[in-house]
Design an enzyme around this catalytic site. Structure first.
Site, PDB file in Angstrom:
ATOM      1  N   ASP A   1      45.655  50.449  40.038  1.00 15.04           N
ATOM      2  CA  ASP A   1      44.678  50.354  41.122  1.00 15.04           C
ATOM      3  C   ASP A   1      45.207  50.786  42.430  1.00 15.04           C
ATOM      4  O   ASP A   1      46.508  50.551  42.686  1.00 15.04           O
ATOM      5  CB  ASP A   1      43.821  48.998  41.320  1.00 15.04           C
ATOM      6  CG  ASP A   1      45.039  47.920  41.516  1.00 15.04           C
ATOM      7  OD1 ASP A   1      45.802  47.858  40.774  1.00 15.04           O
ATOM      8  OD2 ASP A   1      44.504  46.958  42.144  1.00 15.04           O
ATOM      9  N   GLU A   2      44.404  51.393  43.285  1.00 11.95           N
ATOM     10  CA  GLU A   2      44.541  51.263  44.574  1.00 11.95           C
ATOM     11  C   GLU A   2      45.676  52.142  45.176  1.00 11.95           C
ATOM     12  O   GLU A   2      46.708  52.033  46.209  1.00 11.95           O
ATOM     13  CB  GLU A   2      44.607  50.183  45.396  1.00 11.95           C
ATOM     14  CG  GLU A   2      43.274  49.590  45.391  1.00 11.95           C
ATOM     15  CD  GLU A   2      43.204  48.112  46.432  1.00 11.95           C
ATOM     16  OE1 GLU A   2      42.092  48.171  46.964  1.00 11.95           O
ATOM     17  OE2 GLU A   2      43.764  47.278  46.234  1.00 11.95           O
TER      18      GLU A   2
END
Ligand SMILES: *[C@@H]1O[C@H](CO)[C@@H](O)[C@H](O)[C@H]1NC(C)=O
Ligand SMILES: *[C@@H]1O[C@H](CO)[C@@H](O)[C@H](O)[C@H]1NC(C)=O
Ligand SMILES: *[C@@H]1O[C@H](CO)[C@@H](O)[C@H](O)[C@H]1NC(C)=O
Ligand SMILES: *[C@@H]1O[C@H](CO)[C@@H](O)[C@H](O)[C@H]1NC(C)=O
Ligand SMILES: CC(=O)N[C@H]1CO[C@H](CO)[C@@H](O)[C@@H]1O
Length: 605
Positions: free
Chosen positions: A345-346
């Site tokens: 993620d991210e």
């Protein structure tokens, strides 16, 4: 005269039979029928495994579960805290008989605990004296049935030491709506002692959930004591001289403890972002770790990471993949579950572009940061697969960048609609942050944030006023941060149990798309949580999610489950969790449970 004394004798007899409180179950089974008799449990009451089914080692786990529940019902001697919704539901049985035993029959004892395990069961309590029965395909289904049975048992009268099953005969036919029913716990922003994890496993299993997803590592700390990469624990927290670690022995104990309770432990080592902590021992495989997470412009779009602290794995070095491979090999060997979470993620491309080495590589190979992300994730996913694991990643890398990721990968959906991931060809776990992020609504945690200093509501900024001039109806939505606004929290407001309960995992999906939803996870990110807050942040809100995932958002007739009707059951369940050592937070004043529906928002009935 004579006649009336006979009536009062009958009334007296009825009273000695006893008046029992209503029975509250959580999560709601798919089908229950109640009767109007009661069964006493003698002290000789036994739960037994019928003798007919082979020698699978799973049966030993079931024996342990039987022991636990036999002890639990006598220890708990449950007296409901919630008053029956209608006084007539507090009921006086027609007759009281004896439940001598509960006998368990399993048809496929060797079936293992994994994604898709059959957890269905039937629980029968007779009307007359004799034995009740649990029939289930697997031992894991029988464990769910034991939990339900424990919830049927209560003290004969408030505080009494005799036990009774009220409202017999009881027939419960039950199975989960979704196969993956989990809690995600972040053990990296703040550390939780092993005892916290074990207690969370207890609570997960009481709620008939079957997954604890451990988000083990992040930029702030790497608490896993891996042997193949000995310098990695230089990234673990040291608190007042003590290193905060999970050793291999700790993990083996947690895995076994969870398995005995029908709970799968799914590990996540987040990468390539959220990995600054790797740099403490292996600086040369990370980028931008010496950076503040924002650049001097303070613009979000110019950030190096989505929160302090910055640092990602360098996707252009062979050494990175050698270390990642060791980590994945070892972690997958510690956690036997068939699912492994690769993170993903991210990612922030700017953190990579900060490195001369990476920029040079991108130029030479004519690749973008997004290309590098695709390469990194594909390599990590194939490492998980070569360890015979089904990979999972957070959805955003695929849905936001359209990366060509192996379709066997499960996407954990947190920000985009599930339909995006499903239409791209993936199965999903639903964790939409607007419903199921349990950390939300606790204010901001950055230091030196002066936005809280607003003694009176600030004036509407001219650019926003200009919008309202055009769309006056939207003006009602204007809320300065401290005056009806988010209070400095990206995902405010707090997700109350009602909000958690309202999440429809298959919202806006066709029947075919809905089949691709394996289940869900409530998530507790731990920036503002540690051992002091764990139980209150998780419970009873995770219990609300458990009913959504076990019972389904809709009942058998297709009707959406009702928050008003769930209230008395979850109210009582919260007290039962307390009695079982889970410090679940209160939902209402005690008065409300003792005066059903008198605390409702709308005029009752
Ligand atoms: C309680 O009684 C009222 C009035 O008879 C009825 O409308 C309501 O459905 C009952 N509620 C439950 C939960 O039985
Ligand atoms: C990195 O690995 C690739 C593929 O195995 C190989 O072709 C390349 O020479 C390696 N580079 C270095 C610097 O070792
Ligand atoms: C670099 O890649 C882009 C996109 O794939 C392509 O259009 C371009 O021709 C490539 N440039 C070189 C010098 O290979
Ligand atoms: C609903 O589904 C459509 C079609 O799959 C999708 O384009 C849209 O974004 C979805 N909306 C929500 C709120 O999920
Ligand atoms: C209260 C405080 O420390 N404020 C500081 C926060 O950071 C900004 C930007 O560096 C300073 O200008 C403030 O003085």
């Amino acid at each position: 005269m004579k006649f009336s004394s006979i009536t009062s004798a009958i009334t007296l007899a009825a009273l000695t039979v006893g008046v029992y409180a209503d029975v509250f179950l959580w999560p709601q089974p798919q089908s229950v029928t109640w009767g109007d008799h009661a069964l006493n449990l003698p002290s000789s009451f036994k739960i037994e495994l019928a003798k007919t089914h082979g020698t699978s080692s799973n049966l030993q786990l079931l024996s342990k579960a039987i022991n636990r529940y036999e002890k639990l019902i006598w220890k708990e001697k449950w007296t409901p805290v919630q008053t029956a919704e209608n006084a007539s539901n507090d009921y006086a049985p027609k007759a009281t008989n004896t439940l001598t035993s509960l006998s368990i029959i399993i048809s496929d004892p060797s079936a293992d605990l994994e994604l898709g395990t059959d957890e269905s069961y039937t629980l029968n309590i007779p009307q007359g004296s004799g034995s009740g029965s649990i029939t289930a395909k697997t031992v894991w289904g029988a464990m769910r049935a034991l939990e339900t049975f424990s919830q049927l048992v209560q003290a004969k009268s408030p505080g009494a030491s005799e036990l009774v099953v009220a409202k017999a005969p009881v027939t419960i036919k039950d199975k989960p709506a979704f196969t993956h029913r989990g809690v995600m716990l972040d053990t990296a922003r703040n550390y939780y002692p092993v005892a916290d994890i074990l207690r969370t496993i207890d609570a997960v299993s009481y709620n008939k959930m079957n997954v604890l997803h451990l988000h083990l590592t992040d930029s702030q700390s790497f608490p896993l004591d891996l042997q193949s990469v000995p310098d990695i624990t230089k990234g673990a927290y040291v608190l007042q001289g003590k290193k905060l670690l999970y050793t291999k022995k700790d993990v083996q104990m947690m895995v076994e403890y969870a398995r005995e309770r029908g709970v799968r432990l799914v590990p996540e080592i987040d990468m390539p972002a959220h990995s600054a902590s790797w740099g403490a021992g292996y600086k040369d495989i990370t980028t931008c770790t010496e950076r503040f997470y924002l650049d001097p412009t303070n613009q979000w779009s110019n950030r190096y990471a989505s929160e302090p602290t910055a640092g990602q794995l360098n996707p252009t070095l062979n050494k990175t993949y050698e270390i990642v491979n060791k980590v994945i090999d070892e972690v997958t060997s510690w956690f036997p579950d068939g699912v492994y979470h690769v993170g993903g993620d991210e990612p922030v491309i700017k953190c990579w572009e900060d490195s001369n080495e990476v920029r040079q590589y991108m130029k030479e190979h004519n690749v973008t940061g997004t290309d590098l992300l695709g390469t990194f994730l594909s390599k990590a996913i194939s490492m998980a697969k070569s360890n015979k694991k089904r990979p999972t990643i957070w959805e955003d890398a695929v849905t936001s960048s359209n990366l060509p990721i192996d379709k066997e990968t499960i996407l954990q959906v947190w920000t985009n609609p599930a339909s995006m991931a499903i239409n791209a060809g993936y199965q999903v776990i639903a964790s939409n942050y607007n419903f199921w992020y349990l950390d939300c609504g606790h204010g901001g945690w950055n230091g030196n944030d002066t936005t809280y200093d607003e003694q009176v509501p600030p004036p509407i900024p001219p650019e926003i006023q200009a919008v309202f001039n055009k769309y006056p109806n939207d003006a009602a939505n204007w809320a300065p941060s401290n005056w009806g606004g988010g209070g400095g929290d990206w995902c405010s407001p707090f997700k109350s149990w009602q909000r958690v309960y309202s999440y429809d995992l298959t919202y806006n999906l066709t029947k075919a798309q809905s089949k691709q939803v394996l289940g869900g996870e409530v998530c507790l990110w731990s920036e503002q949580s540690d051992t002091t807050t764990l139980d209150t942040k998780l419970w009873p809100r995770s219990a609300a999610s458990a009913e959504v995932m076990w019972s389904g958002r809709y009942d058998a007739s297709g009707k959406q489950r009702d928050i008003g009707l769930a209230m008395p059951r979850i109210f009582d369940w919260r007290y039962r969790l307390l009695a079982r050592g889970i410090r679940a937070e209160p939902l209402q004043p005690l008065w409300c449970g003792q005066h059903p529906h008198m605390c409702d928002l709308n005029y009752p009935f």
